[in-house]
Design a protein around this motif. Structure first.
Motif, PDB file in Angstrom:
ATOM      1  N   ALA A   1       0.833  -1.206   0.000  1.00 37.01           N
ATOM      2  CA  ALA A   1       0.000   0.000   0.000  1.00 37.01           C
ATOM      3  C   ALA A   1       0.870   1.259   0.000  1.00 37.01           C
ATOM      4  O   ALA A   1       0.617   2.203  -0.762  1.00 37.01           O
ATOM      5  N   LEU A   2       1.907   1.275   0.824  1.00 36.60           N
ATOM      6  CA  LEU A   2       2.817   2.426   0.860  1.00 36.60           C
ATOM      7  C   LEU A   2       3.593   2.556  -0.450  1.00 36.60           C
ATOM      8  O   LEU A   2       3.816   3.659  -0.961  1.00 36.60           O
ATOM      9  N   TYR A   3       4.002   1.435  -0.993  1.00 40.07           N
ATOM     10  CA  TYR A   3       4.726   1.395  -2.266  1.00 40.07           C
ATOM     11  C   TYR A   3       3.856   1.972  -3.379  1.00 40.07           C
ATOM     12  O   TYR A   3       4.307   2.805  -4.160  1.00 40.07           O
ATOM     13  N   LEU A   4       2.595   1.561  -3.426  1.00 38.65           N
ATOM     14  CA  LEU A   4       1.686   2.060  -4.453  1.00 38.65           C
ATOM     15  C   LEU A   4       1.331   3.530  -4.236  1.00 38.65           C
ATOM     16  O   LEU A   4       1.131   4.267  -5.199  1.00 38.65           O
ATOM     17  N   LEU A   5       1.248   3.962  -2.991  1.00 41.03           N
ATOM     18  CA  LEU A   5       0.986   5.376  -2.706  1.00 41.03           C
ATOM     19  C   LEU A   5       2.109   6.251  -3.258  1.00 41.03           C
ATOM     20  O   LEU A   5       1.858   7.265  -3.916  1.00 41.03           O
ATOM     21  N   GLY A   6       3.345   5.853  -3.003  1.00 39.30           N
ATOM     22  CA  GLY A   6       4.478   6.602  -3.536  1.00 39.30           C
ATOM     23  C   GLY A   6       4.506   6.587  -5.053  1.00 39.30           C
ATOM     24  O   GLY A   6       4.754   7.609  -5.698  1.00 39.30           O
ATOM     25  N   THR A   7       4.207   5.433  -5.637  1.00 43.34           N
ATOM     26  CA  THR A   7       4.168   5.321  -7.099  1.00 43.34           C
ATOM     27  C   THR A   7       3.044   6.176  -7.680  1.00 43.34           C
ATOM     28  O   THR A   7       3.230   6.848  -8.699  1.00 43.34           O
ATOM     29  N   ALA A   8       1.895   6.169  -7.047  1.00 40.45           N
ATOM     30  CA  ALA A   8       0.757   6.958  -7.536  1.00 40.45           C
ATOM     31  C   ALA A   8       1.037   8.454  -7.458  1.00 40.45           C
ATOM     32  O   ALA A   8       0.635   9.206  -8.350  1.00 40.45           O
ATOM     33  N   THR A   9       1.746   8.892  -6.432  1.00 37.57           N
ATOM     34  CA  THR A   9       2.059  10.321  -6.342  1.00 37.57           C
ATOM     35  C   THR A   9       2.982  10.738  -7.477  1.00 37.57           C
ATOM     36  O   THR A   9       2.806  11.816  -8.053  1.00 37.57           O
ATOM     37  N   PHE A  10       3.928   9.874  -7.829  1.00 38.13           N
ATOM     38  CA  PHE A  10       4.805  10.209  -8.946  1.00 38.13           C
ATOM     39  C   PHE A  10       4.048  10.199 -10.260  1.00 38.13           C
ATOM     40  O   PHE A  10       4.309  11.012 -11.136  1.00 38.13           O
ATOM     41  N   GLY A  11       3.121   9.279 -10.422  1.00 37.29           N
ATOM     42  CA  GLY A  11       2.294   9.270 -11.622  1.00 37.29           C
ATOM     43  C   GLY A  11       1.439  10.519 -11.716  1.00 37.29           C
ATOM     44  O   GLY A  11       1.250  11.081 -12.799  1.00 37.29           O
ATOM     45  N   ALA A  12       0.930  10.968 -10.595  1.00 39.93           N
ATOM     46  CA  ALA A  12       0.104  12.178 -10.581  1.00 39.93           C
ATOM     47  C   ALA A  12       0.932  13.416 -10.893  1.00 39.93           C
ATOM     48  O   ALA A  12       0.435  14.372 -11.485  1.00 39.93           O
ATOM     49  N   LEU A  13       2.196  13.393 -10.510  1.00 42.55           N
ATOM     50  CA  LEU A  13       3.067  14.542 -10.776  1.00 42.55           C
ATOM     51  C   LEU A  13       3.200  14.833 -12.263  1.00 42.55           C
ATOM     52  O   LEU A  13       3.314  15.986 -12.666  1.00 42.55           O
ATOM     53  N   ALA A  14       3.200  13.778 -13.060  1.00 40.11           N
ATOM     54  CA  ALA A  14       3.339  13.976 -14.506  1.00 40.11           C
ATOM     55  C   ALA A  14       2.061  14.563 -15.111  1.00 40.11           C
ATOM     56  O   ALA A  14       2.085  15.062 -16.223  1.00 40.11           O
ATOM     57  N   GLN A  15       0.959  14.533 -14.372  1.00 35.88           N
ATOM     58  CA  GLN A  15      -0.326  15.001 -14.885  1.00 35.88           C
ATOM     59  C   GLN A  15      -0.749  16.363 -14.351  1.00 35.88           C
ATOM     60  O   GLN A  15      -1.597  17.010 -14.948  1.00 35.88           O
ATOM     61  N   LEU A  16      -0.185  16.778 -13.230  1.00 29.35           N
ATOM     62  CA  LEU A  16      -0.631  18.001 -12.570  1.00 29.35           C
ATOM     63  C   LEU A  16       0.055  19.244 -13.106  1.00 29.35           C
ATOM     64  O   LEU A  16       1.181  19.178 -13.586  1.00 29.35           O
ATOM     65  N   PRO A  17      -0.595  20.381 -12.975  1.00 27.54           N
ATOM     66  CA  PRO A  17       0.106  21.629 -13.272  1.00 27.54           C
ATOM     67  C   PRO A  17       1.221  21.839 -12.255  1.00 27.54           C
ATOM     68  O   PRO A  17       1.195  21.287 -11.167  1.00 27.54           O
ATOM     69  N   SER A  18       2.176  22.635 -12.598  1.00 30.61           N
ATOM     70  CA  SER A  18       3.383  22.769 -11.781  1.00 30.61           C
ATOM     71  C   SER A  18       3.118  23.308 -10.375  1.00 30.61           C
ATOM     72  O   SER A  18       3.893  23.050  -9.470  1.00 30.61           O
ATOM     73  N   ASP A  19       2.028  24.027 -10.143  1.00 32.64           N
ATOM     74  CA  ASP A  19       1.796  24.577  -8.808  1.00 32.64           C
ATOM     75  C   ASP A  19       1.423  23.499  -7.789  1.00 32.64           C
ATOM     76  O   ASP A  19       1.583  23.704  -6.596  1.00 32.64           O
TER      77      ASP A  19
END
Length: 134
Positions: free
Chosen positions: A106-124
């Motif tokens: 669960a922690l591993y996937l949380l960290g992975t999901a945050t990095f995946g979201a970073l590629a999709q979010l605006p820079s702010d």
């Protein structure tokens, strides 16, 4: 014609399932190598944002490979717990193994999901997710 049935207690299958630990390590290392040069926490917001913009496709592949690796991670530890349960009875160790593997995944996937979201979010919105996933 004889049908082949999958029996999880069959020792032949168990040998293959045990190899899932090796597959996990291979996929995790491959995923790590897909997007090299990860920014550091002390890098500026602009550097972090630029890296994720420049490596968006690599980050997506990395997230996919880490997610796939997590399946093999869980499969390996579930098999280990099952084998211990069969060999040593109903002690607490198999339950601890399954719970620990589940929490780690669960922690591993949380960290992975945050990095995946970073590629999709605006820079702010990237800096907070970057620090959470790092």
């Amino acid at each position: 014609m004889a049908q082949i049935r999958w029996d999880p207690r069959d020792p032949r299958w168990e040998r293959w399932v045990t190899a899932s630990g090796i597959v996990f390590v291979f996929l995790a290392v491959l995923a790590y190598l897909v997007a090299p040069g990860l920014p550091q926490v002390n890098d500026s917001d602009a550097e972090v944002a630029d890296w994720f913009v420049d490596n968006e496709d690599r980050v997506r592949w990395q997230v996919f490979l880490f997610g796939l690796a997590t399946i093999f991670f869980l499969w390996f530890f579930a098999t280990l717990a099952g084998r211990l349960r069969r060999e040593h009875g109903r002690g607490r160790l198999p339950a601890v193994i399954v719970a620990s593997a589940g929490a780690s995944a669960a922690l591993y996937l949380l960290g992975t999901a945050t990095f995946g979201a970073l590629a999709q979010l605006p820079s702010d919105g990237q800096r907070a997710l970057f620090e959470l996933g790092h």
